[in-house]
Design a protein around this motif. Structure first.
Motif, PDB file in Angstrom:
ATOM      1  N   TYR A   1       0.845  -1.202   0.000  1.00 33.39           N
ATOM      2  CA  TYR A   1       0.000   0.000   0.000  1.00 33.39           C
ATOM      3  C   TYR A   1       0.873   1.242   0.000  1.00 33.39           C
ATOM      4  CZ  TYR A   1      -3.548  -3.309   1.452  1.00 33.39           C
ATOM      5  OH  TYR A   1      -4.387  -4.385   1.513  1.00 33.39           O
ATOM      6  N   TYR A   2       0.414   2.267  -0.682  1.00 31.96           N
ATOM      7  CA  TYR A   2       1.127   3.541  -0.662  1.00 31.96           C
ATOM      8  C   TYR A   2       0.904   4.174   0.713  1.00 31.96           C
ATOM      9  CZ  TYR A   2       3.002   8.013  -2.010  1.00 31.96           C
ATOM     10  OH  TYR A   2       3.768   9.140  -2.056  1.00 31.96           O
ATOM     11  N   ASN A   3       1.982   4.650   1.367  1.00 28.57           N
ATOM     12  CA  ASN A   3       1.832   5.065   2.770  1.00 28.57           C
ATOM     13  C   ASN A   3       2.025   6.559   3.044  1.00 28.57           C
ATOM     14  OD1 ASN A   3       4.569   5.444   2.691  1.00 28.57           O
ATOM     15  ND2 ASN A   3       5.083   3.590   3.821  1.00 28.57           N
ATOM     16  N   GLN A   4       2.082   7.386   1.995  1.00 28.41           N
ATOM     17  CA  GLN A   4       2.193   8.833   2.223  1.00 28.41           C
ATOM     18  C   GLN A   4       0.888   9.505   1.772  1.00 28.41           C
ATOM     19  OE1 GLN A   4       4.887  10.136   3.788  1.00 28.41           O
ATOM     20  NE2 GLN A   4       5.765   8.092   3.879  1.00 28.41           N
ATOM     21  N   MET A   5       0.791  10.799   2.015  1.00 35.54           N
ATOM     22  CA  MET A   5      -0.462  11.520   1.717  1.00 35.54           C
ATOM     23  C   MET A   5      -0.854  11.365   0.232  1.00 35.54           C
ATOM     24  SD  MET A   5      -2.304  13.462   3.718  1.00 35.54           S
ATOM     25  CE  MET A   5      -3.692  14.550   3.523  1.00 35.54           C
TER      26      MET A   5
ATOM     27  N   ASN B   1      -1.312   9.924 -10.410  1.00 33.76           N
ATOM     28  CA  ASN B   1      -1.255  10.451  -9.046  1.00 33.76           C
ATOM     29  C   ASN B   1      -2.029   9.481  -8.143  1.00 33.76           C
ATOM     30  OD1 ASN B   1      -2.486  13.578  -7.579  1.00 33.76           O
ATOM     31  ND2 ASN B   1      -0.776  12.327  -7.009  1.00 33.76           N
ATOM     32  N   ILE B   2      -1.404   9.048  -7.043  1.00 35.00           N
ATOM     33  CA  ILE B   2      -2.112   8.134  -6.128  1.00 35.00           C
ATOM     34  C   ILE B   2      -2.203   8.740  -4.731  1.00 35.00           C
ATOM     35  CG2 ILE B   2      -1.674   5.945  -7.330  1.00 35.00           C
ATOM     36  CD1 ILE B   2       0.673   5.490  -5.414  1.00 35.00           C
ATOM     37  N   ALA B   3      -3.146   8.231  -3.958  1.00 35.19           N
ATOM     38  CA  ALA B   3      -3.340   8.746  -2.596  1.00 35.19           C
ATOM     39  C   ALA B   3      -2.977   7.658  -1.595  1.00 35.19           C
ATOM     40  CB  ALA B   3      -4.774   9.180  -2.410  1.00 35.19           C
ATOM     41  N   CYS B   4      -2.880   8.047  -0.349  1.00 41.87           N
ATOM     42  CA  CYS B   4      -2.527   7.127   0.735  1.00 41.87           C
ATOM     43  C   CYS B   4      -3.492   5.928   0.758  1.00 41.87           C
ATOM     44  CB  CYS B   4      -2.599   7.878   2.063  1.00 41.87           C
ATOM     45  SG  CYS B   4      -2.141   6.896   3.474  1.00 41.87           S
ATOM     46  N   GLY B   5      -2.935   4.756   0.980  1.00 45.37           N
ATOM     47  CA  GLY B   5      -3.746   3.544   1.067  1.00 45.37           C
ATOM     48  C   GLY B   5      -3.989   2.865  -0.264  1.00 45.37           C
ATOM     49  N   HIS B   6      -3.480   3.451  -1.351  1.00 44.59           N
ATOM     50  CA  HIS B   6      -3.704   2.870  -2.676  1.00 44.59           C
ATOM     51  C   HIS B   6      -3.040   1.489  -2.738  1.00 44.59           C
ATOM     52  CE1 HIS B   6      -4.786   3.763  -6.960  1.00 44.59           C
ATOM     53  NE2 HIS B   6      -4.093   2.661  -7.088  1.00 44.59           N
TER      54      HIS B   6
ATOM     55  N   PRO C   1       9.300   4.900  -4.768  1.00 49.98           N
ATOM     56  CA  PRO C   1      10.360   4.685  -3.774  1.00 49.98           C
ATOM     57  C   PRO C   1       9.944   3.609  -2.761  1.00 49.98           C
ATOM     58  CG  PRO C   1       9.921   7.014  -4.049  1.00 49.98           C
ATOM     59  CD  PRO C   1       8.838   6.291  -4.774  1.00 49.98           C
ATOM     60  N   GLU C   2      10.903   2.770  -2.418  1.00 45.14           N
ATOM     61  CA  GLU C   2      10.644   1.628  -1.522  1.00 45.14           C
ATOM     62  C   GLU C   2      10.044   2.069  -0.187  1.00 45.14           C
ATOM     63  OE1 GLU C   2      14.211  -0.337  -0.366  1.00 45.14           O
ATOM     64  OE2 GLU C   2      13.210  -2.258  -0.080  1.00 45.14           O
ATOM     65  N   LYS C   3      10.558   3.209   0.347  1.00 43.92           N
ATOM     66  CA  LYS C   3      10.118   3.627   1.677  1.00 43.92           C
ATOM     67  C   LYS C   3       8.673   4.121   1.709  1.00 43.92           C
ATOM     68  CE  LYS C   3      13.509   6.668   2.204  1.00 43.92           C
ATOM     69  NZ  LYS C   3      14.364   7.700   2.756  1.00 43.92           N
ATOM     70  N   PHE C   4       8.088   4.335   0.542  1.00 42.32           N
ATOM     71  CA  PHE C   4       6.690   4.792   0.495  1.00 42.32           C
ATOM     72  C   PHE C   4       5.701   3.623   0.361  1.00 42.32           C
ATOM     73  CE2 PHE C   4       8.018   9.152  -1.466  1.00 42.32           C
ATOM     74  CZ  PHE C   4       8.540   9.526  -0.237  1.00 42.32           C
ATOM     75  N   ILE C   5       6.220   2.395   0.474  1.00 42.03           N
ATOM     76  CA  ILE C   5       5.337   1.231   0.325  1.00 42.03           C
ATOM     77  C   ILE C   5       5.289   0.457   1.648  1.00 42.03           C
ATOM     78  CG2 ILE C   5       4.918  -0.911  -0.963  1.00 42.03           C
ATOM     79  CD1 ILE C   5       6.618   0.344  -3.249  1.00 42.03           C
ATOM     80  N   SER C   6       4.066   0.219   2.125  1.00 40.94           N
ATOM     81  CA  SER C   6       3.886  -0.573   3.361  1.00 40.94           C
ATOM     82  C   SER C   6       3.309  -1.931   3.011  1.00 40.94           C
ATOM     83  CB  SER C   6       2.883   0.101   4.285  1.00 40.94           C
ATOM     84  OG  SER C   6       3.360   1.313   4.732  1.00 40.94           O
ATOM     85  N   THR C   7       3.637  -2.908   3.832  1.00 37.08           N
ATOM     86  CA  THR C   7       3.058  -4.233   3.569  1.00 37.08           C
ATOM     87  C   THR C   7       1.624  -4.305   4.101  1.00 37.08           C
ATOM     88  OG1 THR C   7       4.205  -4.925   5.549  1.00 37.08           O
ATOM     89  CG2 THR C   7       5.174  -5.603   3.467  1.00 37.08           C
ATOM     90  N   GLU C   8       1.357  -3.505   5.145  1.00 38.32           N
ATOM     91  CA  GLU C   8      -0.006  -3.473   5.680  1.00 38.32           C
ATOM     92  C   GLU C   8      -0.654  -2.142   5.360  1.00 38.32           C
ATOM     93  OE1 GLU C   8       0.028  -4.432   9.822  1.00 38.32           O
ATOM     94  OE2 GLU C   8       1.023  -6.339   9.430  1.00 38.32           O
ATOM     95  N   ARG C   9      -1.964  -2.147   5.314  1.00 40.99           N
ATOM     96  CA  ARG C   9      -2.671  -0.915   4.988  1.00 40.99           C
ATOM     97  C   ARG C   9      -2.363   0.155   6.044  1.00 40.99           C
ATOM     98  NH1 ARG C   9      -6.751   0.860   1.659  1.00 40.99           N
ATOM     99  NH2 ARG C   9      -7.795   2.658   2.564  1.00 40.99           N
ATOM    100  N   PRO C  10      -1.848   1.319   5.623  1.00 43.58           N
ATOM    101  CA  PRO C  10      -1.487   2.345   6.614  1.00 43.58           C
ATOM    102  C   PRO C  10      -2.712   3.093   7.137  1.00 43.58           C
ATOM    103  CG  PRO C  10      -1.037   3.142   4.413  1.00 43.58           C
ATOM    104  CD  PRO C  10      -1.566   1.756   4.252  1.00 43.58           C
ATOM    105  N   GLU C  11      -2.527   3.742   8.270  1.00 42.38           N
ATOM    106  CA  GLU C  11      -3.597   4.574   8.811  1.00 42.38           C
ATOM    107  C   GLU C  11      -3.473   5.943   8.133  1.00 42.38           C
ATOM    108  OE1 GLU C  11      -3.486   5.795  12.971  1.00 42.38           O
ATOM    109  OE2 GLU C  11      -5.500   4.961  13.189  1.00 42.38           O
ATOM    110  N   CYS C  12      -4.307   6.194   7.165  1.00 38.37           N
ATOM    111  CA  CYS C  12      -4.172   7.408   6.352  1.00 38.37           C
ATOM    112  C   CYS C  12      -4.949   8.566   6.970  1.00 38.37           C
ATOM    113  CB  CYS C  12      -4.692   7.166   4.948  1.00 38.37           C
ATOM    114  SG  CYS C  12      -3.778   5.894   4.105  1.00 38.37           S
ATOM    115  N   PHE C  13      -4.379   9.756   6.828  1.00 33.21           N
ATOM    116  CA  PHE C  13      -5.028  10.971   7.328  1.00 33.21           C
ATOM    117  C   PHE C  13      -6.414  11.116   6.679  1.00 33.21           C
ATOM    118  CE2 PHE C  13      -5.941  15.467   7.531  1.00 33.21           C
ATOM    119  CZ  PHE C  13      -5.462  15.859   8.759  1.00 33.21           C
ATOM    120  N   GLN C  14      -6.464  10.839   5.381  1.00 29.78           N
ATOM    121  CA  GLN C  14      -7.716  10.992   4.631  1.00 29.78           C
ATOM    122  C   GLN C  14      -8.836  10.109   5.184  1.00 29.78           C
ATOM    123  OE1 GLN C  14      -4.651  10.565   3.235  1.00 29.78           O
ATOM    124  NE2 GLN C  14      -4.632  11.135   1.080  1.00 29.78           N
TER     125      GLN C  14
END
Lengths: 303, 138
Positions: free
Chosen positions: B30-34, B51-56, B90-103
């Motif tokens: 999952y994408y983990n930034q805003m 363009n993608i959003a957090c949690g994609h 970028p590798e650091k923007f990818i999480s293995t679990e769904r992140p807790e997104c601000f949105q």
């Protein structure tokens, strides 16, 4: 209706309903869950006698409680959608929002070489004993902001650094690190948050606006406050003195770093006196000349 | 002459097979930034595909070419697939679990800011330009 009553009275139907009640199926958002819909269909009061005779009253109570829980969960879920961020979640969001809104002024969307600033600053912080610190540096292609920090949450730092500014003084990586460290100390003191924040904003943090309209004027004012501090007012003499003295104390045992910082202040002082693009610098950070004076070692008294 | 021709054809076909790119899904993420951009090449300055959003949700892929399998590109980029797009993040923007997104966490508050498509685009660009580091215990 008659058919419905007959069905209700049938024990088989009741048994089926109770079996189904063990499977808790909840719905999302504002939708009413299946359990709630079932509860609406069955009027337990009208079949009280039948239930009593079958010793099923306890089951009914259990089911009513279950329905209430599910209903409360749904209400909470809807209400939580209107949560206002806590202070630590709010600042990173708003600082980034401000950067996005000011892209044309700050000109951060540009191609630049890899200066290796982040690696050298990381090492610099580690050498000074700052661990588990996450920082972000955004390079600007504009002299409008020379260097600054923006609030970015607990133990997270967001720095702005102007490429024309560091280029015009031909700064070394160590000098750049000391400049970023100055902002790091400023960030730790939370000067910026104190300047831009308001009582109305503080009252909002961690709240909820379900059933009311959020006052967006608070955030428009906050945006204007960001502009005012970063472009016009900057920091006071007292704040500068506090930061400079703290750096002086930290760097004193490390001669090369102290010399780099002193050299940096000299370079900035020289730049703002000769380059009209940076004449406003002393208004934001008063003033490199004074800072040098504050940390310059006093001469030993001659006997 | 005939043998030479057959050898030439064999060599040509084997080189074509060797240079064929094989993509394989490694895991999901999952994408983990805003906001962010999926890039055409592993570079912050390369063209944005979308363009993608957090949690994609993303599919992280490996690329096998000429017998060599690669999962990391240009030191820190992953090859990913998101919907119809295949590109780099970028590798650091990818999480293995769904992140807790601000949105998601502050859904109505976020909506009140009524971000335009241009703002979402630049918010994604912001993450392309951030120089991010974290200090560690030595």
């Amino acid at each position: 209706m008659i058919v419905y009553r007959i069905l209700i009275k049938s024990k088989l139907f009741l048994l089926l309903v109770f079996l189904c009640s063990f499977v808790v199926v909840t719905s999302h958002g504002d939708e009413v869950s299946r359990i709630e819909r079932e509860a609406e269909l069955i009027d337990f009061q009208s079949i009280r006698d039948v239930l009593k005779s079958d010793n099923l009253e306890e089951e009914v109570e259990k089911r009513v409680e279950e329905v209430q829980e599910v209903r409360q969960e749904r209400v909470d879920r809807t209400r939580n959608l209107y949560n206002i961020p806590s202070e630590e979640d709010f600042w990173p969001f708003f600082s980034e929002y401000w950067l996005v809104s000011n892209q044309t002024v700050l000109k951060w969307d540009f191609r630049k070489p890899d200066y290796g600033i982040e690696e050298s600053f990381k090492k610099f912080l580690e050498d000074l004993g700052h661990y588990e610190v996450e920082f972000r540096i955004l390079l600007l292609d504009s002299p409008n902001i020379t260097h600054a920090y923006l609030p970015a949450g607990p133990n997270r730092y967001l720095f702005l650094l102007s490429v024309p500014f560091i280029r015009s003084m031909d700064l070394t990586r160590l000098e750049i690190s000391t400049l970023l460290y100055e902002n790091f100390i400023r960030a730790k003191s939370r000067f910026f948050e104190q300047k831009v924040s308001s009582e109305k904003l503080q009252a909002l943090f961690g709240g909820n606006f379900h059933g009311e309209k959020i006052n967006m004027e608070i955030f428009s004012q906050l945006k204007r406050n960001y502009d005012k501090v970063l472009f016009e007012d900057g920091y006071t003499f007292q704040e500068q003195f506090q930061v400079t003295k703290q750096l002086d104390n930290t760097f004193k045992g490390r001669e090369n770093i102290w010399n780099a910082y002193y050299s940096l202040l000299g370079k900035i002082d020289n730049l703002i006196k000769t380059n009209f693009l940076y004449t406003h610098y002393s208004q934001i950070y008063p003033s490199p000349e004074l800072q040098k004076g504050w940390i310059r070692p006093k001469r030993a008294r001659e006997f | 002459m005939k043998a030479l021709f057959v050898t030439f054809i064999c060599l040509l076909s084997s080189s074509l097979v060797a240079s064929e790119i094989q993509k394989r899904q490694l895991r999901t993420g999952y994408y983990n930034q805003m906001f962010g951009h999926i890039h055409q090449t592993p570079s912050r300055y390369s063209t944005s595909l979308t363009n993608i959003a957090c949690g994609h949700p993303l599919r992280i892929m490996s690329i096998t070419q000429a017998g060599q399998t690669r999962t990391l590109f240009n030191d820190r980029w992953k090859f990913i697939s998101a919907g119809p797009y295949e590109g780099y993040l970028p590798e650091k923007f990818i999480s293995t679990e769904r992140p807790e997104c601000f949105q998601d966490k502050y859904a109505r508050f976020y909506e009140a800011f009524d971000l335009s498509i241009t703002e979402m685009h630049f918010w994604g660009r912001l993450y392309d330009h951030f120089l991010i580091e974290k200090t560690e215990l030595q």
